[in-house]
Design a protein around this motif. Structure first.
Motif, PDB file in Angstrom:
ATOM      1  N   ALA A 287       0.846  -1.195   0.000  1.00  0.00           N
ATOM      2  CA  ALA A 287       0.000   0.000   0.000  1.00  0.00           C
ATOM      3  C   ALA A 287       0.882   1.246   0.000  1.00  0.00           C
ATOM      4  CB  ALA A 287      -0.908   0.000   1.226  1.00  0.00           C
ATOM      5  N   THR A 288       0.449   2.245  -0.742  1.00  0.00           N
ATOM      6  CA  THR A 288       1.090   3.550  -0.621  1.00  0.00           C
ATOM      7  C   THR A 288       0.437   4.284   0.550  1.00  0.00           C
ATOM      8  OG1 THR A 288      -0.469   4.390  -2.245  1.00  0.00           O
ATOM      9  CG2 THR A 288       1.708   3.757  -3.043  1.00  0.00           C
ATOM     10  N   ILE A 313       0.655  10.862 -11.147  1.00  0.00           N
ATOM     11  CA  ILE A 313      -0.401  10.230 -11.954  1.00  0.00           C
ATOM     12  C   ILE A 313      -0.592   8.764 -11.581  1.00  0.00           C
ATOM     13  CG2 ILE A 313      -0.385  11.720 -13.991  1.00  0.00           C
ATOM     14  CD1 ILE A 313       1.423   9.371 -15.202  1.00  0.00           C
ATOM     15  N   GLU A 315       0.936   5.523  -8.597  1.00  0.00           N
ATOM     16  CA  GLU A 315       1.818   5.231  -7.481  1.00  0.00           C
ATOM     17  C   GLU A 315       1.759   3.740  -7.185  1.00  0.00           C
ATOM     18  OE1 GLU A 315      -0.833   8.073  -5.485  1.00  0.00           O
ATOM     19  OE2 GLU A 315      -0.735   6.703  -3.781  1.00  0.00           O
ATOM     20  N   ARG A 471      -5.204 -10.011 -10.910  1.00  0.00           N
ATOM     21  CA  ARG A 471      -3.851 -10.569 -10.888  1.00  0.00           C
ATOM     22  C   ARG A 471      -3.783 -11.852 -10.068  1.00  0.00           C
ATOM     23  NH1 ARG A 471      -2.770  -5.464  -8.476  1.00  0.00           N
ATOM     24  NH2 ARG A 471      -3.207  -5.540  -6.254  1.00  0.00           N
ATOM     25  N   ALA A 474      -7.659 -13.896  -5.052  1.00  0.00           N
ATOM     26  CA  ALA A 474      -9.035 -13.452  -4.834  1.00  0.00           C
ATOM     27  C   ALA A 474      -9.337 -12.136  -5.529  1.00  0.00           C
ATOM     28  CB  ALA A 474      -9.286 -13.316  -3.335  1.00  0.00           C
ATOM     29  N   SER A 475      -8.533 -11.794  -6.520  1.00  0.00           N
ATOM     30  CA  SER A 475      -8.755 -10.488  -7.159  1.00  0.00           C
ATOM     31  C   SER A 475      -9.788 -10.594  -8.279  1.00  0.00           C
ATOM     32  CB  SER A 475      -7.432  -9.930  -7.686  1.00  0.00           C
ATOM     33  OG  SER A 475      -6.895 -10.741  -8.716  1.00  0.00           O
TER      34      SER A 475
ATOM     35  N   GLY B 134      -6.285   7.446 -10.716  1.00  0.00           N
ATOM     36  CA  GLY B 134      -5.004   8.136 -10.859  1.00  0.00           C
ATOM     37  C   GLY B 134      -5.155   9.643 -10.783  1.00  0.00           C
ATOM     38  N   HIS B 137      -5.502  10.541  -6.758  1.00  0.00           N
ATOM     39  CA  HIS B 137      -4.485  10.149  -5.781  1.00  0.00           C
ATOM     40  C   HIS B 137      -5.092   9.702  -4.438  1.00  0.00           C
ATOM     41  CE1 HIS B 137      -0.796  10.215  -3.449  1.00  0.00           C
ATOM     42  NE2 HIS B 137      -1.310  11.103  -2.634  1.00  0.00           N
ATOM     43  N   ILE B 138      -5.634   8.480  -4.433  1.00  0.00           N
ATOM     44  CA  ILE B 138      -6.094   7.894  -3.171  1.00  0.00           C
ATOM     45  C   ILE B 138      -5.004   6.924  -2.713  1.00  0.00           C
ATOM     46  CG2 ILE B 138      -7.948   6.647  -1.984  1.00  0.00           C
ATOM     47  CD1 ILE B 138      -9.685   7.124  -4.476  1.00  0.00           C
ATOM     48  N   PRO B 139      -4.421   7.118  -1.518  1.00  0.00           N
ATOM     49  CA  PRO B 139      -3.393   6.170  -1.074  1.00  0.00           C
ATOM     50  C   PRO B 139      -3.987   4.804  -0.754  1.00  0.00           C
ATOM     51  CG  PRO B 139      -3.583   8.063   0.447  1.00  0.00           C
ATOM     52  CD  PRO B 139      -4.698   8.167  -0.539  1.00  0.00           C
ATOM     53  N   GLY B 140      -3.122   3.807  -0.658  1.00  0.00           N
ATOM     54  CA  GLY B 140      -3.572   2.481  -0.241  1.00  0.00           C
ATOM     55  C   GLY B 140      -3.174   1.399  -1.210  1.00  0.00           C
ATOM     56  N   ASP B 141      -3.879   0.258  -1.103  1.00  0.00           N
ATOM     57  CA  ASP B 141      -3.609  -0.897  -1.955  1.00  0.00           C
ATOM     58  C   ASP B 141      -4.199  -0.666  -3.345  1.00  0.00           C
ATOM     59  OD1 ASP B 141      -2.365  -2.479   0.084  1.00  0.00           O
ATOM     60  OD2 ASP B 141      -4.344  -2.804   0.954  1.00  0.00           O
ATOM     61  N   ARG B 142      -3.895  -1.596  -4.241  1.00  0.00           N
ATOM     62  CA  ARG B 142      -4.445  -1.509  -5.594  1.00  0.00           C
ATOM     63  C   ARG B 142      -5.174  -2.800  -5.954  1.00  0.00           C
ATOM     64  NH1 ARG B 142      -0.405   0.954  -4.576  1.00  0.00           N
ATOM     65  NH2 ARG B 142       0.802  -0.942  -4.705  1.00  0.00           N
ATOM     66  N   PRO B 143      -6.238  -3.109  -5.228  1.00  0.00           N
ATOM     67  CA  PRO B 143      -6.955  -4.369  -5.464  1.00  0.00           C
ATOM     68  C   PRO B 143      -7.908  -4.261  -6.645  1.00  0.00           C
ATOM     69  CG  PRO B 143      -8.042  -3.130  -3.740  1.00  0.00           C
ATOM     70  CD  PRO B 143      -6.860  -2.294  -4.187  1.00  0.00           C
ATOM     71  N   ARG B 230      -5.667  -6.731  -0.493  1.00  0.00           N
ATOM     72  CA  ARG B 230      -4.505  -7.171  -1.263  1.00  0.00           C
ATOM     73  C   ARG B 230      -4.909  -7.690  -2.630  1.00  0.00           C
ATOM     74  NH1 ARG B 230      -1.020  -7.598   3.140  1.00  0.00           N
ATOM     75  NH2 ARG B 230      -1.353  -5.501   3.888  1.00  0.00           N
ATOM     76  N   HIS B 231      -6.007  -8.399  -2.667  1.00  0.00           N
ATOM     77  CA  HIS B 231      -6.460  -8.989  -3.933  1.00  0.00           C
ATOM     78  C   HIS B 231      -7.716  -8.258  -4.397  1.00  0.00           C
ATOM     79  CE1 HIS B 231      -3.652 -12.387  -3.826  1.00  0.00           C
ATOM     80  NE2 HIS B 231      -3.798 -12.314  -2.519  1.00  0.00           N
ATOM     81  N   LEU B 233     -10.878  -5.635  -3.263  1.00  0.00           N
ATOM     82  CA  LEU B 233     -11.148  -4.579  -2.284  1.00  0.00           C
ATOM     83  C   LEU B 233     -11.885  -5.166  -1.082  1.00  0.00           C
ATOM     84  CD1 LEU B 233     -11.127  -1.493  -1.667  1.00  0.00           C
ATOM     85  CD2 LEU B 233     -13.401  -1.413  -2.704  1.00  0.00           C
ATOM     86  N   GLU B 234     -11.445  -4.802   0.118  1.00  0.00           N
ATOM     87  CA  GLU B 234     -12.101  -5.276   1.330  1.00  0.00           C
ATOM     88  C   GLU B 234     -12.708  -4.132   2.136  1.00  0.00           C
ATOM     89  OE1 GLU B 234      -9.232  -7.653   3.479  1.00  0.00           O
ATOM     90  OE2 GLU B 234      -8.744  -8.790   1.658  1.00  0.00           O
TER      91      GLU B 234
END
Lengths: 492, 427
Positions: A287-288, A313, A315, A471, A474-475, B134, B137-143, B230-231, B233-234
């Motif tokens: 996570a960022t 743009i 991250e 990917r 569970a995605s 993009g 700019h929301i921080p966090g994971d990319r599920p 992680r996979h 969204l939770e």
């Protein structure tokens, strides 16, 4: 499922180290399998990093890192010549902002020369300003190292993987190793048995290139002599209009844990700033964070004052696999046939080709017979990238194959034929297609092409569209209508 | 001529080529036919004509264009029937790769390969695209499970799948509001709509019909500050924002959701115009257009959402009809009117379209206000015209009709458009 054949080498981990090793071994008459736990190769640390091939000056020559850094850089040049991925030697500029940092610059200059890194130069302020006019006026001197370069790490890994596969290496994804059987008491030096949830593999040699989980894999083999901890790095990509802000990789002076936050002209031409270096207990934590962004931009502005967080743009974050002692762990273990390639943190990407060569020698020393194949294919068959072809080439392809005239992603001009080829080369997920073809990387971020890619993945792989993931794991991306009324269990 | 893979005049060229077959493109093609253009080609990158209308299966279309309320696909169908009746060529599955300033068009499609054709006039009717994660700019994971509302709309309405089971929506744009209702009707739990601004971004009728009627809460001055999973969204973290729109993280809270839809605005999909190098309006993000919807490059027209994001398809079609009529007229040898009046945004006005007009034509002028005024508001066009309305909000585009008689005797060159509280105006 029982073992159907005996392998020569099972490589655990389909990251840059495992894939590069598999490709290096593919020139010999060997049965090689790469087991990757994720749905795509190169989707761990190998994808989420700064994409830099280091000049060779950074690591202490007394360490494994130091011994393999510069040969690794040279190895990438050879790999590029063979495989033709993007690798531009844009050079690096290591800058000093104080007298204390000047001493670090001098030290690295000496160290680089002792390691045989060519072209090193001390630059004064005028020279710096002439070549990199956007750098901070507080910089008092710099070390220029022309051998540093930038690559698209995922593009490189995928091409190396394609070439390995074309030479007969089996690359099996979604195959997490869950056990390595204990040695047979009657034959303690006999073959190893590696188990995944769906497969059992019997092999003479195992190379543990399991990245962040190399410690767990070593424990499975009964040789858990080290632990791997995670060190997270956040990276921020800036708007394309800032392209050219710097034309070489800009390094601050390093700290004990990190090379510091860099300003990177990526191979794609955008500017990237990062990484951070934060210890994390959670190896999957990519996570960022607002704190990370703040740290990166504060550090980047020290080098290039005009950089602003408003220009972000995209991250991402990656987690470095750090072993005790902060060095690579390469070589045989007390378990015969089980060889480690662990703790591969920076300059791990740079060193990867040299790590592969080193491991080939280790395997030879351990008794693996290396007979060259006559039919080894050194060069990769490149996927067609329609968008960069000449008009005439585009017209010819489109006339011959209608799938080249069917657009899937309009931002990056990706055609149906390219998506199908990516799937045939092993892309199993939406991100797999994206990183192979660039479909979904453009302005609309997949708003237009996601559906088309989903349909092609489902059709080509012969699975319901609801089983296509972003990917792996569970995605999942979409559900059947009937599922809406099932018990709502988020994330399951 | 039916929809075809092989347009009839690829070799000898067309009078008018229209890029896009949504409410803009089809109206423009019909406008061109009205003005006597002979060879007209509509091009679309999708397999079926209709553009985004096809996934808009809700009602609310056609109140102005057809005097009755119909759905998006019906709206598209009515236009398509007219297009086919008028013997206009329609090429689908075709992507316009490039347009030269001389209006040579390079397109690719599985049926014609890559080919070039010439057009006397071109109408860009390529619509808009959605802003993405993009952009904010929301921080966090990319599920998985974070997508634009429009993509979700496509999945649900065209393909019959659902994006998830428990959904939060960031942004109160119209697509997000409509998807809140759509998903609620499908049995999906919609936990709320979160809007950064203190006022909704979508039409009030959609706030009422899509949220209020379904008991879906709208949280104004609130935004998403974290994405977790992680996979898939939770969870998302949401937080109220202060007057400067900065999140108040101490007051944040978490929501267990497997899907986050983004409805954070549309931007003109104007890449062809950009590559042509025409003048752009930095506020709309679309090309600058004249009173006949011509861009700064003669013979290249643009209309609909590619110029400025409209609230209603009906407005898009109305504006595009003008573009098509003039594209057709110019292709048939007519002369363009002399335009020497500039329209510029004044007090509380973000932009005005068109950017110039002629003195002797009738023009519909469209604009948006910057700040809402929930009180009687005076809309002023320089010194030549004014109208009072009950209220104005940024979410609702305002239109005014300018007739030649309003400009009679006026000799200025610039008309400033203002939208100000009526009582503040000294008479």
């Amino acid at each position: 499922m029982g073992p159907s054949r005996r392998h020569d080498v099972v490589v655990i981990g389909g990251g840059v180290v495992g894939i590069t090793l598999a490709r290096a071994l593919s020139r010999y008459q060997l049965d090689i399998v790469v087991l990757e736990r994720d749905a795509e190769v190169g989707f761990g640390v190998s994808k989420a990093n700064s994409g830099i091939i280091h000049s060779g000056i950074h690591a202490d020559p007394k360490t494994m890192k130091g011994q393999l850094e510069w040969p690794g850089n040279e190895g990438w040049l050879r790999l590029r010549d063979d495989l033709g991925f993007g690798f531009a030697q844009v050079g690096e500029l290591l800058v000093a902002l104080s007298d204390g940092e000047l001493r670090t610059v001098e030290h690295l200059h000496d160290q680089g020369e002792r390691k045989g890194v060519p072209g090193l130069q001390r630059w004064d302020v005028d020279r710096i300003r002439k070549h990199q006019p956007n750098l901070s006026r507080d910089i008092i001197a710099a070390l220029w190292a022309p051998t540093a370069g930038v690559i698209n790490p995922y593009e490189a890994v995928l091409l190396i993987a394609d070439n390995a596969a074309a030479n007969g290496v089996e690359i099996a994804t979604e195959q997490p190793v869950i056990a390595i059987d204990p040695p047979d008491p009657h034959e303690p030096d006999g073959p190893l048995t590696v188990r995944t949830p769906t497969r059992t593999l019997v092999t003479r040699y195992v190379v543990n290139a399991a990245g962040l989980r190399a410690d767990e894999v070593a424990r499975m083999a009964g040789v858990g002599t080290f632990t791997i901890t995670g060190r997270k790095g956040e990276e921020y990509l800036l708007d394309k209009r800032l392209a050219g802000l710097v034309t070489s990789v800009i390094f601050p002076c390093p700290t004990p844990t990190s090379k510091g936050t860099l300003v990177i002209p990526t191979f794609d031409g955008t500017i990237m700033v990062g990484p951070t270096a934060e210890a994390t207990d959670d190896k999957d934590d990519t996570a960022t964070t607002p704190e990370g962004a703040q740290a990166v931009f504060a550090a980047a502005r020290r080098l290039v004052p005009v950089i602003s967080q408003r220009d972000v743009i995209a991250e991402f974050a990656g987690v470095r696999a750090v072993a005790e002692g902060d060095d690579f762990i390469l070589g045989p273990t007390a378990r015969r046939g089980f060889i480690n390639a662990a703790g591969i943190q920076s300059p791990g990407l740079t060193a990867a080709p040299a790590i592969a060569d080193h491991l080939v020698e280790v395997l030879r020393d351990e008794g693996l017979e290396l007979r060259e194949r006559s039919d080894w294919r050194r060069r990769a068959e490149h996927p067609v990238r329609f968008s960069v072809l000449s008009t005439q080439e585009q017209e010819e392809l489109a006339a011959q194959q209608p799938d080249f005239a069917k657009l899937v992603c309009r931002c990056e001009l990706v055609t149906k034929a390219e998506v199908l080829d990516a799937i045939d080369r092993g892309a199993r997920t939406l991100d797999g297609v994206k990183f192979r073809t660039r479909a979904g990387m453009g302005r609309c971020q997949g708003g237009f092409c996601t559906w088309g890619c989903l349909e092609l993945l489902a059709e080509r792989r012969g699975i319901p569209i609801t089983e296509v993931t972003k990917r792996g794991g569970a995605s999942w991306i979409l559900r059947d209508r009937e599922d809406a009324h099932a018990a709502p269990t988020p994330g399951s | 001529m039916p929809i075809t893979g092989h347009p009839r005049h690829l070799q000898d060229g067309y009078d008018v080529v229209v890029v896009g077959t949504g409410p803009a493109g089809m109206a423009a093609a019909l406008g061109a036919r009205d003005q006597g253009a002979d060879r007209i080609l509509l091009v679309d990158r999708d397999a079926d004509p209709g553009g985004i209308l096809l996934q808009c299966i809700h009602s609310g279309f056609g109140l102005h264009a057809f005097d009755e309320e119909i759905t998006g696909p019906e709206y598209a169908q009515r236009y398509l029937e007219q297009v086919l009746e008028h013997d206009i060529d329609v090429l689908t599955d075709a992507y316009v790769m490039d347009i030269s300033p001389e209006r040579r068009i390079k397109l690719m499609s599985p049926t014609v390969g890559i080919t070039g054709l010439d057009a006397r006039s071109v109408v860009l009717a390529t619509g808009a695209r959605e802003r993405t994660r993009g952009a904010i700019h929301i921080p966090g994971d990319r599920p998985s499970g974070v997508m634009t509302a429009g993509l979700a709309q496509r999945m649900v309405n065209l393909d019959g799948y659902l994006p998830g089971r428990r959904v939060a929506i960031l942004g109160s744009g119209d697509i997000g509001l409509i998807m809140a209702r759509r998903l609620a009707l499908e049995g999906v739990e919609v936990v709320g709509v979160f809007e950064l601004l203190p006022h909704p971004s979508g039409l009030m009728r959609n706030v009422v019909q899509c949220l209020d009627d379904f008991g879906i809460p709208l949280h104004l001055s609130t935004t998403v500050v974290g994405i977790h999973g992680r996979h898939r969204l939770e969870r998302v973290t949401v937080a109220p924002v202060d007057d400067d729109l900065e999140p108040l993280l101490a007051r944040s809270w978490d929501l267990d959701v497997d899907t986050l839809l983004l409805s954070i605005g549309l931007i003109p999909d104007a890449e062809l115009a950009r590559e042509l190098g025409v003048l752009f309006d930095p506020v709309t993000g679309g090309p600058v257009v004249s009173g006949i919807m011509e861009t700064s490059l003669p013979g290249v027209f643009a209309s609909g959402n590619v110029v400025h994001v409209n609230d209603l398809a009906d407005w898009v079609s109305r504006e595009s009809r003008v573009a098509g009529e003039w594209a057709g007229a110019l292709a048939s040898g007519a002369r363009r009117p002399a335009e020497d009046v500039r329209l510029i945004p004044g007090d509380n006005v973000a932009y005005v379209v068109p950017h110039t007009i002629s003195r002797d034509g009738t023009h519909t002028v469209s604009f948006r206000v910057r700040q809402p005024i929930y009180a009687p508001t005076l809309l002023r066009v320089g010194e030549v015209h004014q109208r009072k309305v009950r209220a104005v909000v940024p979410a609702e585009m305002v239109t005014l009709k300018l007739a030649p008689q309003m400009l009679e005797g006026w000799t200025g060159a610039v008309l400033r458009i203002d939208a100000v509280p009526a009582e503040a105006v000294v008479r």
